[in-house]
Design an enzyme around this catalytic site. Structure first.
Site, PDB file in Angstrom:
ATOM      1  N   GLU A  42       0.867  -1.340   0.055  1.00  0.00           N
ATOM      2  CA  GLU A  42       0.155  -0.132  -0.177  1.00  0.00           C
ATOM      3  C   GLU A  42       0.816   1.159   0.065  1.00  0.00           C
ATOM      4  O   GLU A  42       2.032   1.272   0.466  1.00  0.00           O
ATOM      5  CB  GLU A  42      -0.903  -0.129   1.376  1.00  0.00           C
ATOM      6  CG  GLU A  42      -1.888  -1.170   1.238  1.00  0.00           C
ATOM      7  CD  GLU A  42      -2.328  -1.161   2.696  1.00  0.00           C
ATOM      8  OE1 GLU A  42      -2.325  -0.246   3.605  1.00  0.00           O
ATOM      9  OE2 GLU A  42      -3.367  -2.137   2.964  1.00  0.00           O
ATOM     10  N   LYS A  92       2.106   4.590   1.477  1.00  0.00           N
ATOM     11  CA  LYS A  92       2.036   5.154   2.939  1.00  0.00           C
ATOM     12  C   LYS A  92       1.801   6.707   2.982  1.00  0.00           C
ATOM     13  O   LYS A  92       2.684   7.353   2.551  1.00  0.00           O
ATOM     14  CB  LYS A  92       3.650   5.087   3.549  1.00  0.00           C
ATOM     15  CG  LYS A  92       3.900   5.114   4.869  1.00  0.00           C
ATOM     16  CD  LYS A  92       5.170   4.740   5.409  1.00  0.00           C
ATOM     17  CE  LYS A  92       5.079   4.867   7.106  1.00  0.00           C
ATOM     18  NZ  LYS A  92       4.835   6.372   7.523  1.00  0.00           N
ATOM     19  N   ASP A 119       1.243  10.257   3.890  1.00  0.00           N
ATOM     20  CA  ASP A 119       1.841  11.172   4.951  1.00  0.00           C
ATOM     21  C   ASP A 119       0.913  12.215   5.518  1.00  0.00           C
ATOM     22  O   ASP A 119       0.838  13.409   5.224  1.00  0.00           O
ATOM     23  CB  ASP A 119       3.040  11.956   4.162  1.00  0.00           C
ATOM     24  CG  ASP A 119       3.994  12.389   5.154  1.00  0.00           C
ATOM     25  OD1 ASP A 119       3.959  11.991   6.399  1.00  0.00           O
ATOM     26  OD2 ASP A 119       4.930  13.213   4.816  1.00  0.00           O
ATOM     27  N   TYR A 168      -7.144   2.148   6.089  1.00  0.00           N
ATOM     28  CA  TYR A 168      -6.193   0.995   5.768  1.00  0.00           C
ATOM     29  C   TYR A 168      -6.101  -0.051   6.880  1.00  0.00           C
ATOM     30  O   TYR A 168      -5.341  -1.185   6.529  1.00  0.00           O
ATOM     31  CB  TYR A 168      -4.937   1.507   5.292  1.00  0.00           C
ATOM     32  CG  TYR A 168      -4.349   2.320   6.447  1.00  0.00           C
ATOM     33  CD1 TYR A 168      -4.065   2.234   7.614  1.00  0.00           C
ATOM     34  CD2 TYR A 168      -4.042   3.797   6.144  1.00  0.00           C
ATOM     35  CE1 TYR A 168      -3.417   2.837   8.852  1.00  0.00           C
ATOM     36  CE2 TYR A 168      -3.323   4.651   6.957  1.00  0.00           C
ATOM     37  CZ  TYR A 168      -3.329   4.081   8.301  1.00  0.00           C
ATOM     38  OH  TYR A 168      -2.669   5.135   9.169  1.00  0.00           O
ATOM     39  N   LYS A 198      10.586   3.569   3.478  1.00  0.00           N
ATOM     40  CA  LYS A 198      10.521   4.903   3.180  1.00  0.00           C
ATOM     41  C   LYS A 198      11.254   5.415   2.202  1.00  0.00           C
ATOM     42  O   LYS A 198      12.524   4.964   2.026  1.00  0.00           O
ATOM     43  CB  LYS A 198      10.986   5.543   4.651  1.00  0.00           C
ATOM     44  CG  LYS A 198      10.005   5.378   5.578  1.00  0.00           C
ATOM     45  CD  LYS A 198       9.285   6.548   5.978  1.00  0.00           C
ATOM     46  CE  LYS A 198       9.615   6.857   7.570  1.00  0.00           C
ATOM     47  NZ  LYS A 198       9.022   7.951   8.168  1.00  0.00           N
ATOM     48  N   CYS A 220      19.167  45.905   9.732  1.00  0.00           N
ATOM     49  CA  CYS A 220      18.242  45.946   8.653  1.00  0.00           C
ATOM     50  C   CYS A 220      18.764  46.257   7.227  1.00  0.00           C
ATOM     51  O   CYS A 220      19.468  47.179   7.302  1.00  0.00           O
ATOM     52  CB  CYS A 220      16.929  47.076   8.804  1.00  0.00           C
ATOM     53  SG  CYS A 220      15.911  46.698   7.540  1.00  0.00           S
ATOM     54  N   CYS A 239      16.858  49.381   5.896  1.00  0.00           N
ATOM     55  CA  CYS A 239      16.984  50.713   6.256  1.00  0.00           C
ATOM     56  C   CYS A 239      18.195  51.130   7.492  1.00  0.00           C
ATOM     57  O   CYS A 239      18.338  52.115   7.746  1.00  0.00           O
ATOM     58  CB  CYS A 239      15.517  51.305   7.167  1.00  0.00           C
ATOM     59  SG  CYS A 239      15.429  50.238   8.746  1.00  0.00           S
ATOM     60  N   CYS A 258      13.272  44.097  12.394  1.00  0.00           N
ATOM     61  CA  CYS A 258      13.535  45.370  12.452  1.00  0.00           C
ATOM     62  C   CYS A 258      12.649  46.167  12.873  1.00  0.00           C
ATOM     63  O   CYS A 258      11.223  46.339  12.861  1.00  0.00           O
ATOM     64  CB  CYS A 258      13.716  45.865  10.839  1.00  0.00           C
ATOM     65  SG  CYS A 258      13.657  47.582  10.573  1.00  0.00           S
ATOM     66  N   CYS A 291      10.943  51.930   7.784  1.00  0.00           N
ATOM     67  CA  CYS A 291      11.508  51.107   6.774  1.00  0.00           C
ATOM     68  C   CYS A 291      10.634  50.814   5.638  1.00  0.00           C
ATOM     69  O   CYS A 291       9.484  50.385   5.805  1.00  0.00           O
ATOM     70  CB  CYS A 291      11.699  49.841   7.883  1.00  0.00           C
ATOM     71  SG  CYS A 291      12.522  48.604   7.045  1.00  0.00           S
TER      72      CYS A 291
HETATM   73  S1  IVH Z   1      -0.646   0.172   8.791  1.00  0.00           S
HETATM   74  C1  IVH Z   1      -0.094  -1.881  12.727  1.00  0.00           C
HETATM   75  N1  IVH Z   1      -0.953   1.290   6.577  1.00  0.00           N
HETATM   76  O1  IVH Z   1       2.420   5.032   9.021  1.00  0.00           O
HETATM   77  C2  IVH Z   1      -0.118  -1.267  11.278  1.00  0.00           C
HETATM   78  N2  IVH Z   1       0.026   2.590   7.942  1.00  0.00           N
HETATM   79  O2  IVH Z   1       4.798   4.276  10.586  1.00  0.00           O
HETATM   80  C3  IVH Z   1      -0.501   0.335  11.497  1.00  0.00           C
HETATM   81  N3  IVH Z   1       0.269   5.009   7.560  1.00  0.00           N
HETATM   82  O3  IVH Z   1       0.780   4.949  12.291  1.00  0.00           O
HETATM   83  C4  IVH Z   1      -0.296   0.863  10.179  1.00  0.00           C
HETATM   84  N4  IVH Z   1      -0.040   4.890   5.330  1.00  0.00           N
HETATM   85  O4  IVH Z   1      -0.134   6.506  10.724  1.00  0.00           O
HETATM   86  C5  IVH Z   1      -0.496   1.374   7.711  1.00  0.00           C
HETATM   87  N5  IVH Z   1      -1.225   2.323   4.113  1.00  0.00           N
HETATM   88  C6  IVH Z   1      -0.938   2.324   5.475  1.00  0.00           C
HETATM   89  C7  IVH Z   1      -0.423   3.559   6.039  1.00  0.00           C
HETATM   90  C8  IVH Z   1      -0.021   3.646   7.466  1.00  0.00           C
HETATM   91  C9  IVH Z   1       0.415   5.552   6.424  1.00  0.00           C
HETATM   92  C10 IVH Z   1       0.925   5.404   8.685  1.00  0.00           C
HETATM   93  C11 IVH Z   1       0.279   5.269   9.991  1.00  0.00           C
HETATM   94  C12 IVH Z   1       1.054   4.437  10.835  1.00  0.00           C
HETATM   95  C13 IVH Z   1       2.369   4.754  10.577  1.00  0.00           C
HETATM   96  C14 IVH Z   1       3.478   4.157  10.581  1.00  0.00           C
END
Ligand code: IVH
Length: 670
Positions: free
Chosen positions: A113, A115, A117, A225, A312, A407, A410, A425, A431
Site C-alpha cells: 500500500e 504510505k 503522509d 487501511y 521509506k 536591517c 533601512c 527590524c 523602513c
Molecule cells: S498500517 C499496525 N498502512 O504510517 C499497522 N499505516 O509508521 C498500522 N500509514 O501509524 C499501520 N499509510 O499513521 C498503515 N497504508 C498504510 C499507511 C500507514 C500511512 C502511517 C500510519 C502509521 C504509520 C506507521
C-alpha cells in the site's frame, strides 16, 4: 566507547529524541527529517544494547512516542496504535522477508500500500454510526477529536447498508491535498501568520483545533487501511479492504497483492517516480502480510507488528553551491534569510533559492560558510530546504556566514525577542518594505479589497510621498490635482481609485481589523475578535484574561494585541480612520428575540459541537440568555461539547454548575 562516554551519549540522544517526539506529536512542528530521526533512534538502540545499565526506562526506543494534548478528552485505545518498523534500502527489506520466511515458511502473500503522509486516526462505529474518532497520541491513548473528524466529507457518518459488525474500529490516515495546502498556506502567509512546513503538519494542526467550523473550512481527506473487529470475520487483509470499501469507506485503489518480494520491489520502484504525480504526499510504501492467521503467528514486538514494515523513500537530494545569502523584510518587520543557489534541477523543477529560516539555522545548525556546497532537499515542502553542508568541498579560507545585525533596507539595528527565532527590524515607521507592505496588506483582496488600487500603485504613491500610512490613503481625494500630474495616472484611473477608496469605508469591522495587520491576527482571528468584542474600543481596552477568554485566542495572539494597542501611534491612527468614516463596530444582525425562554440565565460554551460555537451563542442570545466569559459562581450552565478542556470541567464541577449538552440546551427551548 568508554562507559562514561556511552552514558553521556545515551543521555543526550534520549533527551534529543524525546524533544523531537514532542515537536512531532504535540506541537505538530517537527524539526528533524524522518530519516535522521530513525538514524538517531537506531544509534540509541545500539548503545542501549551495549550498555543496558544506562538506558532510560522511559526511552524513546521503548514506546511509540508522542503525548496527549490537554485541550481534548483522552481516550484509551482498545487496540494500541503501533507504529511500523522503517527500512530505507533493499537489503533491509530482504532481511524482513527472510525473517518472515523463517517464521511461517514460503507460502504467503503481501499487500503493498502507499504510505500516506498524514496523521493516523482511529474511528469507532456502532450499528453503522460513527461514534468516536481518536488520534494516535502516544499509541496507548489519544485525543477524542470526533467533532472535527465529522467535518471530513469522505469519512462516512452513517454506513451504507452492508454486512458490517455491530461494533468495529477502522484506522486510516487523515491528510490534506497539496492544492488545498498551497492555497490555505498562502492565506496564512498573507495574514502574517507562520506558514505550515508541509501538508502533514497542516492536517495535524487542523485536527487539533477547538473550533470545528474552522476545521470544516480546511478540507481534509482520509484513506482507511486497517480494520479491527472483536471476532475475526475475514481471512485476509485484502478481503477486509474490499469489504470496508463496500460499506462506504474510502480505500486507496493503488494497493496491490504481491506474491514475491520482487513484485514488492517493482511496486516500490514504480511509486518512487509516480509519487510526484499524486495529488497528496506519500513518504513510502507499507508492506503487510495478507493472511490474518499468519499475522497472528508472527505477532508483535513492543513497538510494531512483525508482519508489516514501511519502506521509506528518501527525499530527493542534490548538491549545489551557495552563491549568496540575502535578506527579505516583511511587512511585520520580520527579517528572513534566503540562500541564493547555483540553479540546479531537483524533483522536476529548477531550484535557485532555499529558505534559511533564521540566525540559528545559519550559524548553529548548518554553520554555513561563504560559497559552501550544500545538500538541498525537497520533501512535502514547497520551498526547498538546505539539509547539510558538504564539508569536503569547503575552500580553506572560507569565512562563516554571519547573520545581519542591521536591517538590510533601512540600516536599523535588528532585535530578537527572547524565546523567538526570528529577528525584527523595529523601525516600522521608517523602513520601506514595512510601510509599503502594511498598506499593500490593507488594500489586499482579502482585507479591504479596494478596487482601482494595487500593490504597484501603493509603491509609486509612497515613493512620491503621497502616502506613508493607511489613513493617508483616505486623504488622497484631497490631492487629485497633484496626482494627475504624475506619469501614468490618467483621470479615469484616478477616479476609479478614489471611488474604490470611498467605497471601502463600508467594509465591515472584521475586514478593517484584519487589514490593520496586527501580528498573528489573520482573517479568522479578526472575525472572532470582531464578533466577541463588537467594537475596537472594547478590544483595545481588553485585558489579557479577557482576550484569551475569546474563542481561538491564545496567549501569543493576546500578547500581540496588547502590544499593538499599547502603542500611541496605533491609537492615533485608529482615531483618524474612525474620523474618516471606516467601520470599527460590528454590525449585528438585528437581534429580535425569538423567545424569552433563557432570560436571566447565563451560559458558557466549551468544547466542540456539530454547530459552531458562534451559532450556539446566537441561539442562546436570541432566546434571552447571556454568555459569560469565564466560569464563576454567577454562572448557571456550562454547555459542554465533545472535547471540553479538563481544567474547565473541573472548575465547573467544583462550583456545582450544571453541565449540559447542546441537545439539552435545545430541549430548554422547546
Ligand atoms: S498500517 C499496525 N498502512 O504510517 C499497522 N499505516 O509508521 C498500522 N500509514 O501509524 C499501520 N499509510 O499513521 C498503515 N497504508 C498504510 C499507511 C500507514 C500511512 C502511517 C500510519 C502509521 C504509520 C506507521
Amino acid at each position: 566507547m568508554s562507559p562514561i562516554e556511552a552514558k553521556n551519549k545515551i543521555e543526550s540522544l534520549t533527551a534529543e529524541l524525546k524533544q523531537h517526539n514532542y515537536n512531532y506529536y504535540v506541537l505538530a512542528m517537527p524539526t528533524i527529517a524522518d530519516f535522521d530521526f530513525d538514524k538517531k533512534l537506531e544509534e540509541l538502540s545500539a548503545l542501549e544494547k551495549q550498555f543496558p545499565e544506562f538506558a532510560d526506562p522511559d526511552s524513546p526506543t521503548q514506546k511509540v512516542g508522542g503525548d496527549i494534548t490537554k485541550d481534548f478528552v483522552t481516550v484509551r485505545h482498545r487496540w494500541p496504535m503501533l507504529s511500523l518498523g522503517n527500512t530505507y534500502n533493499e537489503q533491509e527489506l530482504l532481511d524482513f522477508d527472510q525473517r518472515i520466511r523463517k517464521a511461517i515458511g514460503d507460502n504467503f502473500e503481501y499487500v503493498c500500500e502507499l504510505k500516506f503522509d498524514g496523521l493516523s486516526m482511529s474511528l469507532t462505529y456502532e450499528n453503522g454510526l460513527l461514534v468516536r474518532a481518536v488520534t494516535r497520541g502516544d499509541g496507548v491513548q489519544g485525543d477524542d477529536v470526533t467533532t472535527n473528524v465529522r467535518t471530513i466529507h469522505t469519512i462516512p457518518k452513517k454506513l451504507r447498508s452492508g454486512n458490517y459488525p455491530a461494533e468495529f474500529e477502522i484506522r486510516g490516515e487523515v491528510f490534506m491535498h497539496l492544492k488545498a495546502f498551497e492555497r490555505l498556506n498562502n492565506e496564512r502567509i498573507d495574514a502574517g501568520e507562520v506558514p505550515y512546513a508541509n501538508p502533514r503538519n497542516f492536517a495535524s494542526g487542523t485536527i487539533k483545533m477547538q473550533d470545528s467550523s474552522e476545521v470544516a473550512r480546511r478540507p481534509l481527506d482520509c484513506f482507511l487501511y486497517f480494520l479491527y473487529t472483536e471476532r475475526q470475520i475475514f481471512k485476509t487483509h485484502w478481503e477486509s479492504l474490499e469489504a470496508v470499501k463496500s460499506w462506504g469507506f474510502q480505500v486507496n485503489d493503488q494497493s496491490r497483492l504481491c506474491s514475491t518480494i520482487d513484485d514488492v520491489f517493482a511496486f516500490i520502484s514504480h511509486w518512487d517516480k509516480a509519487r510526484f504525480d499524486l495529488s497528496y504526499d506519500i513518504d513510502g510504501i507499507v508492506i503487510k502480510v495478507n493472511s490474518y492467521a499468519q499475522q497472528q503467528e508472527l505477532g508483535f514486538t513492543a513497538k510494531s507488528p512483525r508482519w508489516a514494515i514501511a519502506y521509506k523513500y528518501k527525499a530527493e537530494q542534490v548538491q549545489t553551491e551557495l552563491l549568496a545569502v540575502t535578506y527579505q523584510v516583511g511587512r511585520t518587520g520580520a527579517v528572513t534569510p534566503v540562500a541564493n543557489l547555483k540553479p540546479v534541477l531537483l524533483a522536476g523543477t529548477t531550484v535557485k533559492r532555499a529558505t534559511l529560516h533564521n540566525a540559528d539555522e545559519i550559524e548553529k545548525r548548518l554553520m554555513l560558510h561563504e560559497h559552501d556546497w550544500v545538500f538541498v532537499e525537497k520533501g512535502g515542502e514547497i520551498i526547498p530546504k538546505i539539509i547539510a553542508v558538504n564539508l569536503d568541498k569547503r575552500s580553506p579560507g572560507a569565512k562563516p556566514v554571519k547573520y545581519v545585525t542591521h536591517c538590510p533596507v533601512c540600516g536599523t539595528q535588528l532585535i530578537r525577542k527572547e524565546g523567538e527565532a526570528a529577528s525584527y527590524c523595529p523601525n516600522d515607521e521608517g523602513c520601506r518594505p514595512q510601510i509599503v507592505g502594511k498598506m499593500q496588506h490593507f488594500i489586499s483582496r482579502r482585507a479591504m479589497n479596494i478596487d482601482g488600487l494595487g500593490d504597484e500603485t501603493i509603491e509609486t504613491l509612497y515613493q512620491h510621498k503621497f502616502i506613508s500610512r493607511i489613513s493617508d490613503i483616505y486623504e488622497l481625494k484631497n490631492h487629485a490635482e497633484d496626482l494627475k500630474k504624475m506619469e501614468r495616472f490618467g483621470e479615469k484611473s484616478i477616479n476609479n481609485m478614489l471611488d474604490g477608496i470611498e467605497k471601502s469605508k463600508e467594509m465591515p469591522f472584521e475586514k478593517v481589523l484584519f487589514g490593520l495587520g496586527i501580528r498573528y491576527v489573520g482573517e479568522t482571528v479578526a472575525r472572532k475578535l470582531a464578533v466577541h468584542f463588537k467594537n475596537v474600543d472594547s478590544l483595545a481596552s481588553a485585558s489579557f484574561d479577557e482576550l484569551i477568554a475569546a474563542e481561538e485566542i491564545g496567549e501569543r495572539i493576546a500578547l500581540s494585541i496588547l502590544e499593538y494597542f499599547s502603542d500611541e501611534k496605533h491609537k492615533e491612527e485608529i482615531a483618524k480612520l474612525k474620523a474618516q468614516g471606516l467601520q470599527f463596530v460590528t454590525v449585528e444582525k438585528e437581534v429580535k428575540l425569538a423567545s424569552e425562554k433563557l432570560s436571566g440565565q447565563t451560559f458558557i460554551i466549551s468544547g466542540t459541537f456539530e454547530k459552531s460555537r458562534d451559532e450556539l451563542k446566537d441561539i442562546i442570545e436570541q432566546n434571552g440568555g447571556k454568555i459569560l466569559s469565564s466560569i464563576s459562581a454567577k454562572l448557571n450552565f456550562v454547555v459542554a461539547g465533545d472535547n471540553m478542556g479538563p481544567s474547565k470541567l473541573e472548575k465547573a464541577q467544583k462550583l456545582n454548575i450544571p453541565i449540559i449538552s447542546d441537545e439539552e440546551l435545545f430541549k430548554m427551548l422547546e
